[in-house]
Design a protein around this motif. Structure first.
Motif, mmCIF file in Angstrom:
data_model
loop_
_atom_site.group_PDB
_atom_site.id
_atom_site.type_symbol
_atom_site.label_atom_id
_atom_site.label_comp_id
_atom_site.label_asym_id
_atom_site.label_seq_id
_atom_site.Cartn_x
_atom_site.Cartn_y
_atom_site.Cartn_z
ATOM 1 N N UNK A 137 0.813 -1.208 0.000
ATOM 2 C CA UNK A 137 0.000 0.000 0.000
ATOM 3 C C UNK A 137 0.854 1.270 0.000
ATOM 4 N N UNK A 138 1.957 1.246 0.757
ATOM 5 C CA UNK A 138 2.773 2.437 0.972
ATOM 6 C C UNK A 138 3.820 2.628 -0.118
ATOM 7 N N UNK A 139 4.633 1.611 -0.334
ATOM 8 C CA UNK A 139 5.794 1.738 -1.209
ATOM 9 C C UNK A 139 5.447 1.575 -2.673
ATOM 10 N N UNK A 140 4.731 0.517 -2.963
ATOM 11 C CA UNK A 140 4.486 0.183 -4.355
ATOM 12 C C UNK A 140 3.076 -0.388 -4.496
ATOM 13 N N UNK A 141 2.072 0.478 -4.556
ATOM 14 C CA UNK A 141 0.694 -0.003 -4.586
ATOM 15 C C UNK A 141 0.465 -1.079 -5.650
ATOM 16 N N UNK A 142 -0.025 -2.215 -5.158
ATOM 17 C CA UNK A 142 -0.369 -3.307 -6.066
ATOM 18 C C UNK A 142 0.755 -4.257 -6.401
ATOM 19 N N UNK A 143 1.995 -3.844 -6.237
ATOM 20 C CA UNK A 143 3.120 -4.699 -6.595
ATOM 21 C C UNK A 143 3.942 -5.017 -5.359
ATOM 22 N N UNK A 144 4.144 -6.296 -5.060
ATOM 23 C CA UNK A 144 4.988 -6.630 -3.916
ATOM 24 C C UNK A 144 6.417 -6.140 -4.162
ATOM 25 N N UNK A 145 6.918 -5.210 -3.343
ATOM 26 C CA UNK A 145 8.211 -4.603 -3.615
ATOM 27 C C UNK A 145 9.400 -5.560 -3.540
ATOM 28 N N UNK A 146 9.291 -6.639 -2.803
ATOM 29 C CA UNK A 146 10.413 -7.563 -2.668
ATOM 30 C C UNK A 146 10.185 -8.876 -3.414
ATOM 31 N N UNK A 147 9.244 -8.894 -4.302
ATOM 32 C CA UNK A 147 8.847 -10.120 -4.998
ATOM 33 C C UNK A 147 10.033 -10.850 -5.621
ATOM 34 N N UNK A 148 10.817 -10.168 -6.409
ATOM 35 C CA UNK A 148 11.948 -10.793 -7.103
ATOM 36 C C UNK A 148 12.918 -11.418 -6.100
ATOM 37 N N UNK A 149 13.236 -10.695 -5.035
ATOM 38 C CA UNK A 149 14.183 -11.190 -4.034
ATOM 39 C C UNK A 149 13.620 -12.373 -3.252
ATOM 40 N N UNK A 150 12.348 -12.311 -2.913
ATOM 41 C CA UNK A 150 11.717 -13.407 -2.186
ATOM 42 C C UNK A 150 11.727 -14.673 -3.028
#
Length: 156
Positions: free
Chosen positions: A104-117
């Motif tokens: 919600x805060x950093x990147x609405x709609x996109x998981x900000x750490x998706x690639x790293x996770x």
């Protein structure tokens, strides 16, 4: 992770330890950021009595659920929709799109750490687990050797 195994450093580093244990034990991650129940299991009450879904949402516009002193009628579970790309992800049951506050805060709609996770889960599912198996085999051999020495000393 590999440095810790190579040097027999036994500490938990989260979320790495939780992620690895999730793969190892085939269980969900315990950290709230990676749980489907996140919005159902936590609340935060700030100094004014404002109620938020968690501490990461404090002072975020539109996330206040009410106030303990004046209005609790609007309190309740807040649904934070899962991004479309997460719905078909092979790690959905371990990640659930990551922290809903960050989405919600950093990147609405996109998981900000998706690639790293995904990279961490891919690693732990393959090389990481193999490295751990080798570590356990070496540890077992060392303990068996120490046991044989101890048994020999008892027979003297």
């Amino acid at each position: 992770y590999e440095y810790m195994l190579d040097n027999e450093i036994e500490i938990d580093i989260n979320p790495i330890s939780d992620m690895f244990n999730s793969i190892l034990n085939n269980t969900p991650v315990h950290d709230c950021s990676y749980r489907n129940e996140c919005g159902k299991s936590f609340i935060c009450v700030d100094f004014n009595g404002d109620i938020y879904p968690c501490g990461r949402f404090c002072d975020l516009d539109g996330s206040c659920m009410g106030n303990v002193f004046s209005n609790t009628d609007s309190c309740g579970y807040h649904e934070y929709p899962l991004p479309e790309q997460c719905k078909s992800c092979r790690y959905l049951s371990r990640c659930y799109g990551g922290c809903s506050a960050y989405r919600q805060i950093i990147s609405p709609g996109t998981p900000p750490l998706c690639y790293d996770i995904k990279r961490l889960y891919d690693y732990f599912s393959n090389e990481g687990i193999e490295k751990y198996i080798e570590y356990l085999k070496e540890k077992k051999a060392m303990l068996e050797s120490e046991l044989e020495i101890a048994r020999g000393n008892c027979n003297v």
